[in-house]
Design an enzyme around this catalytic site. Structure first.
Site, PDB file in Angstrom:
ATOM      1  N   HIS A 165      -0.464 -31.147  10.077  1.00  0.00           N
ATOM      2  CA  HIS A 165       0.766 -30.696  10.412  1.00  0.00           C
ATOM      3  C   HIS A 165       0.888 -29.211  11.168  1.00  0.00           C
ATOM      4  O   HIS A 165       1.946 -28.852  11.393  1.00  0.00           O
ATOM      5  CB  HIS A 165       1.322 -30.471   9.078  1.00  0.00           C
ATOM      6  CG  HIS A 165       1.860 -31.927   8.588  1.00  0.00           C
ATOM      7  ND1 HIS A 165       3.103 -32.495   8.511  1.00  0.00           N
ATOM      8  CD2 HIS A 165       1.050 -32.816   7.892  1.00  0.00           C
ATOM      9  CE1 HIS A 165       2.893 -33.829   7.903  1.00  0.00           C
ATOM     10  NE2 HIS A 165       1.796 -34.047   7.637  1.00  0.00           N
ATOM     11  N   ASP A 375       3.661 -22.363  16.015  1.00  0.00           N
ATOM     12  CA  ASP A 375       4.210 -23.437  14.944  1.00  0.00           C
ATOM     13  C   ASP A 375       3.844 -24.675  15.481  1.00  0.00           C
ATOM     14  O   ASP A 375       4.149 -25.166  16.707  1.00  0.00           O
ATOM     15  CB  ASP A 375       6.034 -23.210  15.188  1.00  0.00           C
ATOM     16  CG  ASP A 375       6.483 -23.452  13.596  1.00  0.00           C
ATOM     17  OD1 ASP A 375       5.752 -24.357  12.851  1.00  0.00           O
ATOM     18  OD2 ASP A 375       7.431 -23.165  13.416  1.00  0.00           O
TER      19      ASP A 375
HETATM   20  C1  GDG Z   1       4.860 -27.223   8.782  1.00  0.00           C
HETATM   21  C2  GDG Z   1       4.525 -26.590  10.092  1.00  0.00           C
HETATM   22  C3  GDG Z   1       5.701 -28.584  11.280  1.00  0.00           C
HETATM   23  C4  GDG Z   1      14.252 -24.122   5.293  1.00  0.00           C
HETATM   24  N1  GDG Z   1      14.986 -23.557   4.714  1.00  0.00           N
HETATM   25  C5  GDG Z   1      15.563 -23.976   3.965  1.00  0.00           C
HETATM   26  C6  GDG Z   1      15.251 -25.476   3.932  1.00  0.00           C
HETATM   27  N2  GDG Z   1      14.298 -25.378   4.942  1.00  0.00           N
HETATM   28  C7  GDG Z   1      13.717 -26.807   5.535  1.00  0.00           C
HETATM   29  C8  GDG Z   1      14.110 -27.048   6.934  1.00  0.00           C
HETATM   30  C9  GDG Z   1      12.875 -27.739   7.386  1.00  0.00           C
HETATM   31  C10 GDG Z   1      11.825 -27.479   6.713  1.00  0.00           C
HETATM   32  O1  GDG Z   1      12.460 -26.402   5.600  1.00  0.00           O
HETATM   33  C11 GDG Z   1      10.937 -26.455   7.461  1.00  0.00           C
HETATM   34  O2  GDG Z   1      10.167 -27.232   8.312  1.00  0.00           O
HETATM   35  P1  GDG Z   1       9.462 -26.449   9.634  1.00  0.00           P
HETATM   36  O3  GDG Z   1       9.036 -27.590  10.568  1.00  0.00           O
HETATM   37  O4  GDG Z   1      10.483 -25.787  10.347  1.00  0.00           O
HETATM   38  O5  GDG Z   1       8.407 -25.427   9.079  1.00  0.00           O
HETATM   39  P2  GDG Z   1       7.196 -25.439   8.086  1.00  0.00           P
HETATM   40  O6  GDG Z   1       7.594 -25.243   6.654  1.00  0.00           O
HETATM   41  O7  GDG Z   1       6.336 -24.278   8.507  1.00  0.00           O
HETATM   42  O8  GDG Z   1       6.299 -26.773   8.141  1.00  0.00           O
HETATM   43  C12 GDG Z   1       5.540 -26.878  11.147  1.00  0.00           C
HETATM   44  C13 GDG Z   1       6.004 -29.036   9.460  1.00  0.00           C
HETATM   45  O9  GDG Z   1       4.955 -28.740   8.672  1.00  0.00           O
HETATM   46  C14 GDG Z   1       6.089 -30.929   9.797  1.00  0.00           C
HETATM   47  O10 GDG Z   1       5.071 -31.213  10.189  1.00  0.00           O
HETATM   48  O11 GDG Z   1       7.024 -28.765  11.758  1.00  0.00           O
HETATM   49  O12 GDG Z   1       5.096 -26.544  12.311  1.00  0.00           O
HETATM   50  O13 GDG Z   1       4.347 -25.193   9.812  1.00  0.00           O
HETATM   51  O14 GDG Z   1      13.217 -29.189   7.169  1.00  0.00           O
HETATM   52  O15 GDG Z   1      15.455 -27.626   6.878  1.00  0.00           O
HETATM   53  N3  GDG Z   1      15.830 -26.573   3.414  1.00  0.00           N
HETATM   54  C15 GDG Z   1      16.798 -26.140   2.404  1.00  0.00           C
HETATM   55  N4  GDG Z   1      17.166 -24.771   2.048  1.00  0.00           N
HETATM   56  C16 GDG Z   1      16.646 -23.925   2.775  1.00  0.00           C
HETATM   57  O16 GDG Z   1      16.864 -22.934   2.648  1.00  0.00           O
HETATM   58  N5  GDG Z   1      17.151 -27.087   1.548  1.00  0.00           N
END
Ligand code: GDG
Length: 473
Positions: A165, A375
């Site tokens: 990921h 990222d």
């Molecule tokens: C890793 C990798 C890769 C965020 N704030 C809130 C909230 N979120 C949710 C978002 C999104 C998720 O969290 C974050 O996903 P990301 O992809 O942006 O980042 P990572 O957590 O670092 O994830 C990344 C991912 O794995 C998948 O493979 O894309 O590169 O680092 O869905 O919506 N959700 C809620 N409240 C919040 O305040 N409910």
């Protein structure tokens, strides 16, 4: 719509965490793309999910709404310290994110990582042996890089896939790990290895060539001296677009949007949504906001910057330090630029908000700032364009060129170099000036990309690959 699994092989999913959340004392399936995408698959084929219990008492073996058995791997605090807080969070995470902070090399952490992987292998083996038909094992992420090999030694014919990921770094960075051969050997025992982008996949293949002399790389396949072969593929992870579009249009979201609009008045809204992680570029982003306020006095009072920073890994020193730095910067900016009797220019929320409110913020943002220093993919960017496309079709996405999503969105996003604070400030100002037609056309094209490659497609592609490779090797 749903993902499909090839054949009827039961699916054993192995991840650091179990897909559970506790609400008012009741365990439920966690919300999130991976669980949603897998639900139809495991509904049909059944299966198991194996993950660390995170010291929670009484993790259930089943929960309503998830047709799989849950197997919790219990780890003593000393092991968690070395494996999780140490090796995965302070060695692998910074190194795989291009050293945005210095990784720590500690041999005792490595020993914990090996021990924990053995515990996972024991748990998986038990489930494999109890399975009436040969299962597919799908391993998630950098916490378990050694697991394919441990499983292969015990089950030579098992179908094993792994998905990473986070980015896979360039060979010269990976080579700094004293355990580079072991880690690659661990991964190469899988049948199929998935990465978000071709760039990460190619980094992996170049690293294999450099570090393992007995491996031959032929296109996207790696062949070992013992005749085993593994395929390395690029499968971009994504979101459940229909679910986000529905959430965006829900009346509960309308009500939240109205409340937020009243709060912000006619000011433009710039938004950041991230885990509080040093890879996400939050400090650089804040510095760009400060520069904008400093150098463009006519913009003061005309926009607000909202940063939602979800608490993350606060047992780790670098994360605690980051929180202090971010909060100092927010305080400094608000101290410098708040006019008496007026609202602050930066709203900082150090907490997770519920999904309805999150969708409301996406709907409200004139400019979504996704500016990580590095990222793997970044789902926030995909959620934002999906929500906007499902509602008013408006909004601008400023997107770091150093995240996986940038490869998919190309120049429909306003691409930025997140390290260049002054450049970022200029782009933020420019983003506020894009014409409505241009904004809408860009959002529509990016949303189409996400729809064409949603999370169901990602699951299907990954499972097909594990099945195909194992079947034809
Ligand atoms: C890793 C990798 C890769 C965020 N704030 C809130 C909230 N979120 C949710 C978002 C999104 C998720 O969290 C974050 O996903 P990301 O992809 O942006 O980042 P990572 O957590 O670092 O994830 C990344 C991912 O794995 C998948 O493979 O894309 O590169 O680092 O869905 O919506 N959700 C809620 N409240 C919040 O305040 N409910």
């Amino acid at each position: 719509m749903g993902a499909t699994a090839p054949g009827d092989a039961p699916l054993i999913l192995v991840a650091n965490r179990l897909p559970l959340a506790r609400q008012q004392g009741v365990w439920r399936p966690a919300s999130g793309g991976l669980v949603t995408a897998l639900t139809p698959v495991i509904e049909r084929v059944g299966g198991a999910w194996i993950g660390w219990d995170e010291d929670a008492q009484g993790v259930p073996a089943r929960v309503e709404g998830l047709n799989c058995d849950l197997h919790a791997v219990d780890l003593e605090p000393e092991l968690v310290e070395g494996y999780y807080h140490g090796f995965t969070n302070r060695t692998l995470w910074p190194l795989f994110h291009d050293l945005v902070v210095q990784p720590v090399i500690d041999r005792s952490w490595w020993r914990s990582y090996v021990t924990v992987t053995t515990r996972f292998a024991d748990a998986v083996s038990e489930v494999v042996e109890a399975s009436p038909t040969p299962p597919i094992v799908w391993i998630q992420d950098y916490h378990l890089l050694l697991l394919p090999q441990l499983l292969r030694e015990r089950h030579p014919d098992l179908r094993i896939g792994m998905f990473l990921h986070i980015p896979f770094p360039a060979p010269e960075l990976f080579a700094r790990l004293p355990w580079r051969e072991s880690l690659l050997g661990g991964m190469l025992a899988a049948d199929s290895l998935g990465f978000h982008t071709e760039q990460y996949r190619d980094n992996f293949l170049r690293t294999v060539q450099r570090v393992l002399p007995d491996a031959t790389v032929l296109g996207d396949r790696v062949m070992r001296d013992d005749g085993r072969r593994v395929r390395a593929l690029a499968h971009p992870i994504s979101i459940d677009t229909e679910d986000f579009a529905e959430l965006a249009r829900a009346s509960a979201t309308d009500a939240e949007v109205a409340a937020l609009r009243e709060q912000f008045g006619d000011r433009k809204v710039l938004l950041g949504v991230d885990r509080l992680d040093y890879t996400k570029g939050i400090r650089h982003r804040l510095q760009a906001i400060e520069l904008l306020l400093e150098q463009r006095p006519h913009l003061r009072g005309r926009f607000v910057f909202v940063q939602i920073a979800v608490p993350s890994r606060d047992d780790v020193e670098e994360y605690r330090r980051l929180r202090t730095q971010v909060e100092t910067e927010v305080g400094r900016i608000n101290g410098r630029f708040t006019e008496p009797g007026h609202d602050v220019p930066v709203h900082y929320l150090h907490r997770a908000i519920d999904r309805t409110r999150l969708a409301a913020y996406y709907r409200l943002a004139d400019v979504m700032c996704v500016t990580p220093l590095k990222d793997g993919m970044n789902l926030v960017a995909k959620e934002f364009v999906t929500v906007r496309d499902a509602t008013d079709g408006d909004g601008v996405l400023i997107l770091s060129e150093f995240c996986g999503t940038a490869y998919e969105f190309g120049h429909d996003a306003v691409r930025c170099n997140p390290f260049d604070v002054e450049g970022l400030a200029t782009l933020m100002e420019g983003a506020l000036e894009l014409t409505p037609d241009d904004r809408r056309a860009r959002i529509a094209r990016m949303a189409q990309v996400v729809r064409d490659h949603d999370v169901f497609r990602w699951v299907t592609d990954e499972l097909d690959a594990i099945w195909d490779v194992a079947g034809t090797a």
